[in-house]
Write a protein that holds these residues in place. Structure first.
Motif, short mmCIF file in Angstrom:
data_model
loop_
_atom_site.label_atom_id
_atom_site.label_comp_id
_atom_site.label_asym_id
_atom_site.label_seq_id
_atom_site.Cartn_x
_atom_site.Cartn_y
_atom_site.Cartn_z
N ALA A 98 0.68 -1.43 -0.12
CA ALA A 98 0.11 0.09 -0.13
C ALA A 98 0.83 1.27 -0.10
O ALA A 98 1.91 1.33 0.58
N ASP A 99 0.28 2.37 -0.60
CA ASP A 99 1.01 3.77 -0.79
C ASP A 99 2.56 3.49 -1.08
O ASP A 99 3.30 4.35 -0.68
N LYS A 100 2.80 2.63 -2.13
CA LYS A 100 4.18 2.56 -2.18
C LYS A 100 4.46 1.91 -4.11
O LYS A 100 3.68 0.97 -4.25
N ALA A 101 5.13 2.97 -4.40
CA ALA A 101 5.48 2.43 -5.87
C ALA A 101 6.14 1.11 -6.19
O ALA A 101 7.17 0.74 -5.12
N GLY A 102 5.70 0.47 -7.13
CA GLY A 102 6.35 -0.92 -7.39
C GLY A 102 6.26 -1.23 -8.82
O GLY A 102 5.34 -0.70 -9.58
N TYR A 130 -3.23 -1.35 -17.83
CA TYR A 130 -4.21 -0.45 -17.06
C TYR A 130 -4.56 -1.13 -15.62
O TYR A 130 -4.52 -2.29 -15.43
N ALA A 131 -4.45 -0.36 -14.55
CA ALA A 131 -4.79 -0.49 -13.20
C ALA A 131 -5.89 0.40 -12.64
O ALA A 131 -6.06 1.36 -12.93
N ILE A 132 -6.94 -0.26 -12.35
CA ILE A 132 -8.02 0.47 -11.64
C ILE A 132 -8.67 -0.43 -10.30
O ILE A 132 -8.61 -1.52 -10.25
N ARG A 133 -8.84 0.54 -9.31
CA ARG A 133 -9.43 -0.12 -8.13
C ARG A 133 -10.72 -0.45 -8.14
O ARG A 133 -11.65 -0.02 -9.19
N GLY A 138 -8.38 5.46 -8.87
CA GLY A 138 -6.86 5.30 -8.88
C GLY A 138 -6.52 4.94 -10.23
O GLY A 138 -5.37 3.99 -10.36
N PHE A 139 -7.08 5.26 -11.38
CA PHE A 139 -6.91 4.88 -12.76
C PHE A 139 -5.26 5.12 -13.28
O PHE A 139 -4.71 6.10 -12.74
N GLN A 140 -4.67 4.02 -13.72
CA GLN A 140 -3.23 4.01 -14.20
C GLN A 140 -3.32 3.57 -15.66
O GLN A 140 -3.81 2.49 -15.74
N HIS A 141 -2.71 4.18 -16.43
CA HIS A 141 -2.53 3.75 -17.88
C HIS A 141 -0.95 3.81 -18.13
O HIS A 141 -0.39 4.78 -18.30
N LEU A 142 -0.19 2.64 -18.26
CA LEU A 142 1.04 2.68 -18.35
C LEU A 142 1.43 1.76 -19.50
O LEU A 142 0.77 0.95 -20.29
N HIS A 143 2.90 1.87 -19.85
CA HIS A 143 3.30 1.16 -21.00
C HIS A 143 4.51 0.28 -20.58
O HIS A 143 5.70 0.96 -20.32
N PRO A 144 4.39 -0.85 -20.01
CA PRO A 144 5.39 -1.64 -19.29
C PRO A 144 6.73 -2.01 -20.40
O PRO A 144 6.54 -1.76 -21.67
N THR A 145 7.50 -2.40 -19.84
CA THR A 145 8.77 -2.95 -20.44
C THR A 145 8.97 -4.48 -20.53
O THR A 145 8.47 -4.93 -19.56
N MET A 146 9.44 -5.05 -21.45
CA MET A 146 9.57 -6.32 -21.58
C MET A 146 11.01 -6.84 -21.60
O MET A 146 11.82 -6.49 -22.26
N ALA A 147 11.35 -8.11 -20.82
CA ALA A 147 12.57 -8.69 -20.71
C ALA A 147 12.74 -9.51 -21.72
O ALA A 147 11.62 -10.10 -22.47
N GLY A 148 13.68 -10.11 -22.16
CA GLY A 148 14.00 -11.05 -23.13
C GLY A 148 13.17 -12.42 -23.25
O GLY A 148 12.84 -13.10 -24.02
N THR A 151 8.86 -11.53 -19.86
CA THR A 151 8.16 -11.01 -18.49
C THR A 151 8.25 -9.64 -18.81
O THR A 151 9.12 -8.72 -19.19
N TRP A 152 6.85 -9.01 -18.56
CA TRP A 152 6.81 -7.62 -18.51
C TRP A 152 6.70 -6.81 -17.14
O TRP A 152 6.30 -7.40 -16.19
N THR A 153 7.19 -5.59 -16.96
CA THR A 153 6.97 -5.06 -15.72
C THR A 153 6.47 -3.67 -15.73
O THR A 153 6.77 -2.80 -16.52
N ALA A 154 5.30 -3.46 -15.20
CA ALA A 154 4.63 -2.19 -15.26
C ALA A 154 4.92 -1.52 -13.93
O ALA A 154 4.68 -1.84 -12.87
N PRO A 155 5.38 -0.14 -14.23
CA PRO A 155 5.91 0.51 -12.98
C PRO A 155 4.69 1.33 -12.38
O PRO A 155 4.28 2.55 -12.84
N LEU A 156 3.99 0.61 -11.32
CA LEU A 156 2.98 1.15 -10.81
C LEU A 156 3.17 2.41 -9.92
O LEU A 156 4.12 2.29 -9.24
N SER A 157 2.31 3.28 -9.99
CA SER A 157 2.39 4.41 -8.82
C SER A 157 1.76 3.80 -7.50
O SER A 157 1.03 2.94 -7.37
#
Length: 313
Positions: A98-102, A130-133, A138-148, A151-157
């Motif tokens: 909670a309340d922590k970027a990750g 997209y992340a939504i409660r 808490g709407f978030q629209h992100l563009h994650p990065t993909m490893a080889g 595996t994708w990683t979305a940088p959530l607020s």
């Protein structure tokens, strides 16, 4: 009486009947040869955008000129399942602090069970996340990065405690799903004391960062319907909208109660930094009820996100 002993009149009747049968079959065949593309010619009805293929997952994003504006690029369905057409959204993450970027890590596996690493470009990106409660905050629209390894990683607020749904919107550029837009989702929990926020009442206008956004139109569930969004500031029409993701506005909607997903684009042609004040959409929202709309647009290099509740009959 044998066949050879039939009268000339009888033979002429049989010949006429045969000719009529052949004509009927020919007409039926002509009718069946109608261009199948006519079945998807209605605006707002095609749910899978045709996206440009990618050379690699880390290549330079391109512009998707083949996708039709105003269409739902989320594929058929409402995005509430984690699997569709053999593709699956997988993740080991069930909880986020909670309340922590990750970072939210996930993969897309294909019909063969292996991670998918080839994705087509849609609106300059290979993955929209997209992340939504659950209360549609808490709407978030992100563009994650993909490893080889896929595996994708979305940088959530930072997120407030509660239940959240994570949506992945993508188009495979190979295999049986090539060219078909899909939206898959999973839920995660953010531990802590959760207080549900009531959904704001349905309205036709809202304000964000000094801008006024107005929506005109009365969408009906399951039907393509025109929707017009206008942007003004200080009572004056805004005409300097800048392109964002290869369009002048990005519109995402979530259904109250089940978080069903819809994704729409304006039909307005992009022409430099001269967008606005009116943006036309063909909206097709699959369910009646309240939808929380998130309109994202850019001016002077700043991205703005306006939210309002729209009632769909």
């Amino acid at each position: 009486m044998s066949f050879t002993s039939r009268s000339p009149l009888r033979r002429r009747g049989l010949a006429a009947a045969g000719t009529a049968a052949v004509l009927a079959l020919t007409l039926a065949a002509c009718g069946a040869s109608k261009d199948p593309s006519d079945a998807s010619s209605m605006p707002g009805m095609h749910h899978g955008s045709a996206s440009s293929p990618s050379a690699s997952a880390t290549g330079t994003p391109g512009m998707d000129h083949d996708s039709m504006p105003g269409m739902d690029h989320g594929g058929s369905g409402d995005g509430l399942a984690d699997a569709k057409d053999g593709y699956r959204l997988t993740s080991d993450v069930d909880q986020l602090p909670a309340d922590k970027a990750g970072g939210y890590r996930f993969r897309i596996t294909g019909p063969n069970g292996k991670p998918v690493t080839g994705f087509a470009v849609d609106q300059t990106k290979r993955m929209h996340f997209y992340a939504i409660r659950s209360d549609l905050t808490g709407f978030q629209h992100l563009h994650p990065t993909m490893a080889g390894d896929g595996t994708w990683t979305a940088p959530l607020s930072p997120q407030k405690p509660g239940s959240w749904r994570m949506f992945a919107s993508f188009t495979p550029d190979s295999g049986p799903g090539r060219g078909k837009g899909l939206v898959l989702s999973r839920t995660v929990t953010v531990p802590g004391e959760s207080k549900r926020s009531p959904l704001p009442a349905a309205t036709t206008s809202t304000e964000v960062d000094g801008y006024t956004v107005r929506v005109k139109g009365a969408p009906m569930a399951g039907m393509a319907h025109p929707l017009t969004v206008s942007v003004s500031k200080g009572g004056k029409p805004v005409t300097d909208l800048q392109p964002y993701l290869d369009t002048y506005a990005h519109l995402t909607a979530f259904h109250e109660g089940d978080q069903a997903f819809a994704h729409l684009h304006p039909e307005t042609e992009v022409n430099g930094d001269h967008g606005g004040p009116n943006l036309s959409f063909h909206a097709e929202l699959p369910k009646p009820g309240n939808w929380r709309m998130f309109l994202q647009f850019r001016t002077d290099g700043t991205l703005h996100t306006a939210a309002l509740t729209l009632r769909v009959g």
